[in-house]
Motif scaffolding. Structure first.
Motif, PDB file in Angstrom:
ATOM      1  N   THR A 153     -75.380  41.361  32.349  1.00 36.38           N
ATOM      2  CA  THR A 153     -74.880  41.107  33.704  1.00 36.38           C
ATOM      3  C   THR A 153     -73.568  40.338  33.571  1.00 36.38           C
ATOM      4  O   THR A 153     -73.304  39.727  32.532  1.00 36.38           O
ATOM      5  CB  THR A 153     -75.892  40.288  34.549  1.00 36.38           C
ATOM      6  OG1 THR A 153     -76.136  39.066  33.869  1.00 36.38           O
ATOM      7  CG2 THR A 153     -77.191  41.038  34.770  1.00 36.38           C
ATOM      8  N   SER A 154     -72.780  40.320  34.650  1.00 36.43           N
ATOM      9  CA  SER A 154     -71.407  39.802  34.535  1.00 36.43           C
ATOM     10  C   SER A 154     -71.347  38.302  34.256  1.00 36.43           C
ATOM     11  O   SER A 154     -70.365  37.810  33.720  1.00 36.43           O
ATOM     12  CB  SER A 154     -70.627  40.150  35.794  1.00 36.43           C
ATOM     13  OG  SER A 154     -71.308  39.595  36.891  1.00 36.43           O
ATOM     14  N   ASP A 155     -72.385  37.555  34.641  1.00 33.92           N
ATOM     15  CA  ASP A 155     -72.302  36.101  34.469  1.00 33.92           C
ATOM     16  C   ASP A 155     -72.857  35.635  33.118  1.00 33.92           C
ATOM     17  O   ASP A 155     -73.057  34.445  32.896  1.00 33.92           O
ATOM     18  CB  ASP A 155     -73.030  35.392  35.618  1.00 33.92           C
ATOM     19  CG  ASP A 155     -74.487  35.817  35.720  1.00 33.92           C
ATOM     20  OD1 ASP A 155     -74.852  36.827  35.059  1.00 33.92           O
ATOM     21  OD2 ASP A 155     -75.248  35.160  36.440  1.00 33.92           O
ATOM     22  N   MET A 156     -73.098  36.539  32.200  1.00 30.02           N
ATOM     23  CA  MET A 156     -73.670  36.135  30.919  1.00 30.02           C
ATOM     24  C   MET A 156     -72.598  35.657  29.950  1.00 30.02           C
ATOM     25  O   MET A 156     -71.441  36.062  30.035  1.00 30.02           O
ATOM     26  CB  MET A 156     -74.421  37.299  30.309  1.00 30.02           C
ATOM     27  CG  MET A 156     -75.622  37.647  31.133  1.00 30.02           C
ATOM     28  SD  MET A 156     -76.618  38.808  30.267  1.00 30.02           S
ATOM     29  CE  MET A 156     -78.082  37.871  30.149  1.00 30.02           C
ATOM     30  N   ILE A 157     -73.029  34.813  29.046  1.00 30.68           N
ATOM     31  CA  ILE A 157     -72.110  34.321  28.011  1.00 30.68           C
ATOM     32  C   ILE A 157     -72.531  34.970  26.701  1.00 30.68           C
ATOM     33  O   ILE A 157     -73.677  34.822  26.276  1.00 30.68           O
ATOM     34  CB  ILE A 157     -72.189  32.778  27.919  1.00 30.68           C
ATOM     35  CG1 ILE A 157     -71.698  32.172  29.231  1.00 30.68           C
ATOM     36  CG2 ILE A 157     -71.383  32.266  26.738  1.00 30.68           C
ATOM     37  CD1 ILE A 157     -71.853  30.657  29.304  1.00 30.68           C
TER      38      ILE A 157
END
Ligand SMILES: Cc1ncc(COP(=O)(O)O)c(C=O)c1O
Length: 347
Positions: free
Chosen positions: A31-35
Protein backbone atom coordinates in the motif's frame (compact mmCIF):
# COMPACT_ATOMS: atom_id res chain seq x y z
CA UNK A 1 -1.31 -37.94 -30.90
CA UNK A 2 1.46 -39.46 -28.79
CA UNK A 3 1.47 -39.04 -25.02
CA UNK A 4 3.45 -36.01 -23.80
CA UNK A 5 5.00 -36.15 -20.34
CA UNK A 6 6.54 -32.83 -19.33
CA UNK A 7 8.26 -34.49 -16.39
CA UNK A 8 10.50 -36.48 -18.72
CA UNK A 9 11.54 -33.36 -20.65
CA UNK A 10 12.60 -31.09 -17.78
CA UNK A 11 16.25 -31.22 -16.65
CA UNK A 12 16.52 -33.01 -13.31
CA UNK A 13 18.33 -30.11 -11.57
CA UNK A 14 15.58 -27.71 -12.71
CA UNK A 15 12.91 -30.03 -11.31
CA UNK A 16 14.41 -29.78 -7.85
CA UNK A 17 15.42 -26.11 -8.17
CA UNK A 18 14.13 -23.52 -5.72
CA UNK A 19 14.17 -20.09 -7.40
CA UNK A 20 15.64 -17.04 -5.67
CA UNK A 21 12.97 -15.37 -3.62
CA UNK A 22 13.30 -11.60 -4.01
CA UNK A 23 12.19 -9.01 -1.45
CA UNK A 24 9.28 -8.08 -3.73
CA UNK A 25 8.24 -11.74 -3.94
CA UNK A 26 8.15 -12.19 -0.19
CA UNK A 27 5.96 -9.23 0.68
CA UNK A 28 3.01 -8.64 -1.60
CA UNK A 29 0.32 -6.50 0.07
CA UNK A 30 1.81 -3.20 -1.00
CA UNK A 31 0.00 0.00 0.00
CA UNK A 32 1.18 3.56 -0.60
CA UNK A 33 1.87 4.42 3.04
CA UNK A 34 4.30 1.54 3.62
CA UNK A 35 7.97 1.96 4.33
CA UNK A 36 10.16 -0.45 2.39
CA UNK A 37 13.38 -1.33 4.15
CA UNK A 38 13.67 -4.84 2.74
CA UNK A 39 15.59 -4.63 -0.55
CA UNK A 40 18.60 -2.43 0.22
CA UNK A 41 17.36 0.21 -2.23
CA UNK A 42 18.20 3.91 -2.15
CA UNK A 43 15.27 5.78 -0.47
CA UNK A 44 15.54 8.97 -2.59
CA UNK A 45 12.77 8.86 -5.17
CA UNK A 46 13.79 9.27 -8.81
CA UNK A 47 11.17 6.91 -10.32
CA UNK A 48 13.66 4.08 -10.75
CA UNK A 49 15.16 3.77 -7.26
CA UNK A 50 12.96 0.73 -6.51
CA UNK A 51 13.37 -2.72 -8.07
CA UNK A 52 10.86 -3.46 -10.84
CA UNK A 53 7.88 -5.78 -10.45
CA UNK A 54 9.44 -9.26 -10.89
CA UNK A 55 6.16 -10.62 -12.22
CA UNK A 56 5.47 -7.67 -14.56
CA UNK A 57 1.80 -7.81 -13.51
CA UNK A 58 0.61 -4.66 -15.29
CA UNK A 59 2.24 -5.54 -18.61
CA UNK A 60 0.97 -9.11 -18.42
CA UNK A 61 -2.58 -7.98 -17.54
CA UNK A 62 -2.69 -5.78 -20.65
CA UNK A 63 -1.13 -8.46 -22.85
CA UNK A 64 -3.59 -11.00 -21.50
CA UNK A 65 -6.46 -8.69 -22.52
CA UNK A 66 -5.05 -7.94 -25.96
CA UNK A 67 -4.12 -11.51 -26.85
CA UNK A 68 -6.94 -13.25 -25.00
CA UNK A 69 -4.51 -15.52 -23.14
CA UNK A 70 -4.51 -16.10 -19.38
CA UNK A 71 -1.74 -14.44 -17.35
CA UNK A 72 -0.72 -17.93 -16.14
CA UNK A 73 0.22 -18.79 -19.74
CA UNK A 74 2.66 -15.86 -20.04
CA UNK A 75 6.31 -15.26 -19.24
CA UNK A 76 8.26 -12.14 -20.22
CA UNK A 77 11.94 -11.83 -21.01
CA UNK A 78 14.64 -9.37 -21.94
CA UNK A 79 13.80 -9.84 -25.62
CA UNK A 80 12.67 -13.16 -27.03
CA UNK A 81 16.36 -14.11 -27.19
CA UNK A 82 16.33 -14.35 -23.39
CA UNK A 83 13.12 -16.40 -23.46
CA UNK A 84 14.74 -18.80 -25.95
CA UNK A 85 17.74 -19.14 -23.63
CA UNK A 86 15.45 -19.98 -20.68
CA UNK A 87 13.90 -22.73 -22.81
CA UNK A 88 17.32 -24.28 -23.50
CA UNK A 89 18.33 -24.05 -19.86
CA UNK A 90 15.10 -25.57 -18.56
CA UNK A 91 14.89 -28.55 -20.89
CA UNK A 92 18.32 -29.39 -22.37
CA UNK A 93 20.97 -31.23 -20.39
CA UNK A 94 24.39 -29.85 -21.48
CA UNK A 95 26.62 -32.36 -23.35
CA UNK A 96 23.73 -34.83 -23.54
CA UNK A 97 20.57 -33.49 -25.21
CA UNK A 98 19.92 -32.21 -28.71
CA UNK A 99 17.53 -29.86 -30.50
CA UNK A 100 16.35 -29.68 -34.11
CA UNK A 101 16.53 -26.55 -36.23
CA UNK A 102 15.47 -26.07 -39.85
CA UNK A 103 18.02 -23.99 -41.77
CA UNK A 104 18.01 -21.47 -43.23
CA UNK A 105 16.58 -19.91 -40.08
CA UNK A 106 17.20 -17.48 -37.23
CA UNK A 107 20.83 -17.81 -36.14
CA UNK A 108 20.30 -17.49 -32.39
CA UNK A 109 18.97 -21.07 -32.00
CA UNK A 110 22.44 -22.31 -32.98
CA UNK A 111 24.25 -19.77 -30.83
CA UNK A 112 22.14 -20.58 -27.77
CA UNK A 113 22.62 -24.31 -28.34
CA UNK A 114 26.40 -23.77 -28.44
CA UNK A 115 26.36 -21.62 -25.30
CA UNK A 116 24.38 -24.33 -23.50
CA UNK A 117 26.52 -27.20 -24.91
CA UNK A 118 23.54 -28.75 -26.69
CA UNK A 119 23.81 -30.61 -30.01
CA UNK A 120 21.95 -29.23 -33.03
CA UNK A 121 20.41 -31.59 -35.58
CA UNK A 122 19.87 -29.55 -38.74
CA UNK A 123 17.19 -30.59 -41.19
CA UNK A 124 17.25 -28.23 -44.13
CA UNK A 125 13.93 -26.79 -45.36
CA UNK A 126 12.80 -28.04 -48.76
CA UNK A 127 13.17 -25.94 -51.92
CA UNK A 128 9.88 -24.14 -51.11
CA UNK A 129 11.28 -23.26 -47.67
CA UNK A 130 8.87 -25.70 -45.99
CA UNK A 131 9.74 -28.21 -43.22
CA UNK A 132 10.44 -31.80 -44.31
CA UNK A 133 8.14 -33.35 -41.73
CA UNK A 134 9.08 -37.02 -42.14
CA UNK A 135 12.80 -36.30 -42.14
CA UNK A 136 12.44 -34.22 -38.98
CA UNK A 137 10.50 -36.93 -37.17
CA UNK A 138 12.95 -39.62 -38.32
CA UNK A 139 15.90 -37.59 -37.04
CA UNK A 140 14.39 -37.27 -33.56
CA UNK A 141 15.97 -39.40 -30.81
CA UNK A 142 15.03 -39.84 -27.16
CA UNK A 143 17.42 -37.04 -26.21
CA UNK A 144 15.96 -34.56 -28.72
CA UNK A 145 14.18 -32.10 -26.46
CA UNK A 146 13.24 -29.13 -28.66
CA UNK A 147 12.18 -28.45 -32.23
CA UNK A 148 12.41 -24.83 -33.40
CA UNK A 149 9.91 -23.67 -36.02
CA UNK A 150 10.33 -20.06 -37.03
CA UNK A 151 7.10 -19.02 -38.73
CA UNK A 152 7.16 -16.60 -40.49
CA UNK A 153 10.74 -17.71 -40.98
CA UNK A 154 13.79 -15.47 -40.91
CA UNK A 155 15.39 -15.06 -43.50
CA UNK A 156 12.98 -16.69 -45.99
CA UNK A 157 9.92 -14.62 -44.85
CA UNK A 158 7.35 -17.38 -45.45
CA UNK A 159 4.94 -18.90 -42.93
CA UNK A 160 5.13 -22.68 -42.76
CA UNK A 161 2.28 -24.85 -43.93
CA UNK A 162 -0.28 -25.14 -41.11
CA UNK A 163 -0.82 -28.89 -41.57
CA UNK A 164 2.93 -29.55 -41.46
CA UNK A 165 3.23 -27.59 -38.22
CA UNK A 166 0.28 -29.45 -36.69
CA UNK A 167 1.75 -32.82 -37.71
CA UNK A 168 5.05 -31.87 -36.09
CA UNK A 169 3.39 -30.74 -32.86
CA UNK A 170 1.31 -33.90 -32.58
CA UNK A 171 4.13 -36.32 -33.51
CA UNK A 172 7.29 -34.78 -32.05
CA UNK A 173 8.18 -36.30 -28.68
CA UNK A 174 9.67 -33.14 -27.19
CA UNK A 175 8.61 -29.49 -27.06
CA UNK A 176 7.86 -27.57 -30.26
CA UNK A 177 8.89 -23.91 -30.05
CA UNK A 178 7.19 -21.70 -32.63
CA UNK A 179 9.02 -18.40 -32.97
CA UNK A 180 6.40 -15.87 -34.06
CA UNK A 181 8.61 -12.77 -34.03
CA UNK A 182 7.01 -11.68 -37.35
CA UNK A 183 3.45 -12.98 -36.88
CA UNK A 184 1.87 -9.50 -36.84
CA UNK A 185 2.86 -8.99 -40.49
CA UNK A 186 1.23 -12.27 -41.54
CA UNK A 187 -2.34 -13.14 -42.46
CA UNK A 188 -1.90 -16.54 -40.77
CA UNK A 189 -3.46 -17.00 -37.36
CA UNK A 190 -1.09 -17.12 -34.40
CA UNK A 191 -0.58 -20.55 -32.79
CA UNK A 192 -1.44 -18.98 -29.42
CA UNK A 193 -5.06 -19.74 -30.36
CA UNK A 194 -4.17 -23.46 -30.13
CA UNK A 195 -2.21 -23.26 -26.90
CA UNK A 196 -4.80 -25.18 -24.88
CA UNK A 197 -4.90 -27.98 -27.42
CA UNK A 198 -1.17 -28.83 -27.36
CA UNK A 199 0.67 -29.36 -24.04
CA UNK A 200 4.07 -29.53 -25.81
CA UNK A 201 3.80 -26.13 -27.48
CA UNK A 202 5.75 -22.95 -26.68
CA UNK A 203 5.22 -19.79 -28.71
CA UNK A 204 7.53 -16.80 -28.58
CA UNK A 205 6.71 -13.28 -29.74
CA UNK A 206 8.40 -9.93 -29.33
CA UNK A 207 7.78 -6.19 -29.14
CA UNK A 208 10.91 -5.68 -31.30
CA UNK A 209 9.24 -5.90 -34.72
CA UNK A 210 5.60 -4.88 -35.30
CA UNK A 211 5.43 -3.00 -31.98
CA UNK A 212 8.52 -0.97 -32.93
CA UNK A 213 10.29 -1.40 -29.60
CA UNK A 214 13.52 -3.29 -30.34
CA UNK A 215 15.33 -0.87 -28.03
CA UNK A 216 13.44 -1.75 -24.85
CA UNK A 217 13.97 -5.55 -25.15
CA UNK A 218 10.69 -7.28 -24.37
CA UNK A 219 10.02 -10.85 -25.43
CA UNK A 220 6.89 -12.86 -24.72
CA UNK A 221 6.56 -16.57 -24.09
CA UNK A 222 3.18 -18.34 -24.27
CA UNK A 223 2.87 -21.92 -23.02
CA UNK A 224 0.88 -24.19 -20.71
CA UNK A 225 0.72 -23.21 -17.05
CA UNK A 226 3.02 -26.17 -16.25
CA UNK A 227 5.71 -25.07 -18.72
CA UNK A 228 5.49 -21.43 -17.58
CA UNK A 229 5.93 -22.55 -13.95
CA UNK A 230 9.16 -24.35 -14.92
CA UNK A 231 10.52 -21.38 -16.89
CA UNK A 232 9.68 -19.09 -13.97
CA UNK A 233 12.01 -21.15 -11.78
CA UNK A 234 15.04 -20.14 -13.83
CA UNK A 235 14.00 -16.58 -14.69
CA UNK A 236 16.11 -14.00 -12.83
CA UNK A 237 13.71 -11.97 -10.64
CA UNK A 238 14.31 -8.59 -12.26
CA UNK A 239 14.94 -9.58 -15.89
CA UNK A 240 12.50 -6.97 -17.27
CA UNK A 241 13.53 -3.54 -16.02
CA UNK A 242 11.24 -0.74 -14.85
CA UNK A 243 11.73 1.49 -17.91
CA UNK A 244 10.93 -1.40 -20.24
CA UNK A 245 7.79 -2.27 -18.31
CA UNK A 246 6.59 1.37 -18.42
CA UNK A 247 7.30 1.80 -22.14
CA UNK A 248 5.80 -1.57 -23.06
CA UNK A 249 2.62 -0.83 -21.11
CA UNK A 250 2.27 2.57 -22.81
CA UNK A 251 2.52 0.94 -26.23
CA UNK A 252 0.25 -2.00 -25.41
CA UNK A 253 -2.44 0.50 -24.37
CA UNK A 254 -2.50 1.83 -27.95
CA UNK A 255 -3.17 -1.22 -30.10
CA UNK A 256 -4.79 0.81 -32.89
CA UNK A 257 -1.61 2.86 -33.29
CA UNK A 258 0.36 -0.39 -33.67
CA UNK A 259 -2.16 -1.80 -36.18
CA UNK A 260 -1.91 1.35 -38.31
CA UNK A 261 1.87 1.06 -38.45
CA UNK A 262 1.63 -2.64 -39.36
CA UNK A 263 -0.78 -1.77 -42.16
CA UNK A 264 1.63 0.85 -43.52
CA UNK A 265 4.56 -1.59 -43.36
CA UNK A 266 2.52 -4.23 -45.23
CA UNK A 267 1.59 -1.66 -47.92
CA UNK A 268 5.25 -0.74 -48.23
CA UNK A 269 6.22 -4.41 -48.39
CA UNK A 270 3.81 -4.90 -51.30
CA UNK A 271 5.18 -1.88 -53.10
CA UNK A 272 8.79 -2.96 -52.52
CA UNK A 273 7.96 -6.45 -53.78
CA UNK A 274 6.47 -5.17 -57.03
CA UNK A 275 9.41 -2.79 -57.56
CA UNK A 276 12.08 -5.40 -56.79
CA UNK A 277 10.59 -7.59 -59.50
CA UNK A 278 11.32 -4.89 -62.08
CA UNK A 279 15.05 -4.73 -61.25
CA UNK A 280 16.91 -6.64 -64.01
CA UNK A 281 19.45 -8.31 -61.68
CA UNK A 282 16.78 -9.48 -59.17
CA UNK A 283 16.07 -13.08 -60.17
CA UNK A 284 13.44 -13.87 -57.52
CA UNK A 285 11.74 -11.82 -54.80
CA UNK A 286 10.24 -14.43 -52.50
CA UNK A 287 6.71 -13.91 -51.14
CA UNK A 288 6.83 -12.33 -47.71
CA UNK A 289 4.72 -12.75 -44.61
CA UNK A 290 7.13 -10.59 -42.60
CA UNK A 291 8.60 -7.05 -42.58
CA UNK A 292 11.43 -8.03 -44.90
CA UNK A 293 11.89 -9.53 -48.34
CA UNK A 294 14.43 -12.13 -49.37
CA UNK A 295 15.56 -11.65 -52.95
CA UNK A 296 17.90 -13.68 -55.14
CA UNK A 297 20.18 -11.49 -57.23
CA UNK A 298 22.95 -12.11 -59.75
CA UNK A 299 25.82 -11.58 -57.27
CA UNK A 300 24.76 -10.87 -53.68
CA UNK A 301 28.23 -9.97 -52.39
CA UNK A 302 28.89 -7.49 -55.19
CA UNK A 303 25.40 -5.92 -54.89
CA UNK A 304 25.76 -5.72 -51.11
CA UNK A 305 29.03 -3.74 -51.47
CA UNK A 306 27.51 -1.45 -54.11
CA UNK A 307 24.62 -0.66 -51.78
CA UNK A 308 26.98 0.04 -48.87
CA UNK A 309 28.86 2.51 -51.08
CA UNK A 310 25.55 4.29 -51.63
CA UNK A 311 24.85 4.35 -47.89
CA UNK A 312 22.29 1.52 -47.74
CA UNK A 313 22.86 -1.45 -45.46
CA UNK A 314 20.98 -4.67 -46.22
CA UNK A 315 21.74 -8.22 -45.06
CA UNK A 316 23.77 -10.51 -47.30
CA UNK A 317 22.49 -14.05 -46.68
CA UNK A 318 24.47 -15.75 -49.44
CA UNK A 319 26.34 -18.09 -47.08
CA UNK A 320 23.12 -19.59 -45.68
CA UNK A 321 21.89 -22.85 -47.18
CA UNK A 322 19.23 -22.35 -49.88
CA UNK A 323 20.04 -18.63 -49.89
CA UNK A 324 22.89 -18.48 -52.38
CA UNK A 325 23.09 -14.94 -53.80
CA UNK A 326 20.24 -13.77 -51.58
CA UNK A 327 19.93 -10.36 -49.97
CA UNK A 328 17.44 -9.62 -47.22
CA UNK A 329 15.76 -6.22 -47.41
CA UNK A 330 13.97 -4.89 -44.32
CA UNK A 331 10.90 -2.83 -45.23
CA UNK A 332 11.77 0.74 -44.30
CA UNK A 333 9.79 3.98 -44.35
CA UNK A 334 8.22 5.12 -47.64
CA UNK A 335 11.12 7.54 -48.27
CA UNK A 336 13.72 4.90 -47.43
CA UNK A 337 12.10 2.37 -49.76
CA UNK A 338 11.86 4.88 -52.61
CA UNK A 339 15.56 5.68 -52.16
CA UNK A 340 16.47 1.97 -52.10
CA UNK A 341 14.59 1.26 -55.31
CA UNK A 342 15.97 4.29 -57.11
CA UNK A 343 19.52 3.27 -56.13
CA UNK A 344 18.93 -0.35 -57.18
CA UNK A 345 17.62 0.88 -60.54
CA UNK A 346 20.81 2.89 -61.04
CA UNK A 347 23.25 0.01 -60.32
C1 LIG B 1 12.95 -15.01 -35.80
C2 LIG B 1 13.46 -14.11 -34.74
N1 LIG B 1 13.22 -14.43 -33.47
C3 LIG B 1 13.65 -13.63 -32.47
C4 LIG B 1 14.35 -12.48 -32.74
C5 LIG B 1 14.87 -11.66 -31.60
O1 LIG B 1 13.85 -10.96 -31.01
P1 LIG B 1 14.10 -10.06 -29.71
O2 LIG B 1 14.45 -8.71 -30.20
O3 LIG B 1 12.78 -10.12 -29.01
O4 LIG B 1 15.19 -10.71 -28.90
C6 LIG B 1 14.61 -12.11 -34.06
C7 LIG B 1 15.37 -10.88 -34.34
O5 LIG B 1 15.72 -10.54 -35.42
C8 LIG B 1 14.16 -12.96 -35.08
O6 LIG B 1 14.39 -12.67 -36.36
Amino acid sequence: MREFNLNTIVRSNVKSLRPYSSARDEFKEITSDMIFLDANENPFDNNVNRYPDPKQNKVKAQLSKLKDVSVDNLLLGNGSDEVLDFIFRAFCEPNHDSVITLPPTYGMYDVLANINAVDVIKIQLDSNFEPKVDEILNATTNTTKLLFLCSPNNPTANSFNVNSIERLITSFTGIVVIDEAYIDFSYEESWIRKLNKFPNLIITQTLSKAYGMAGIRLGICYASKAIIAILNKIKPPYNVNELTQLKALERLMKPSEVSEEIQKIIEQRNWLMSELKTIPFVEVAYLSDANFILAKVDDATARYSQLIEKGIVVRNRTTQVLCENCLRFTVGSEQENIKLISILKGL
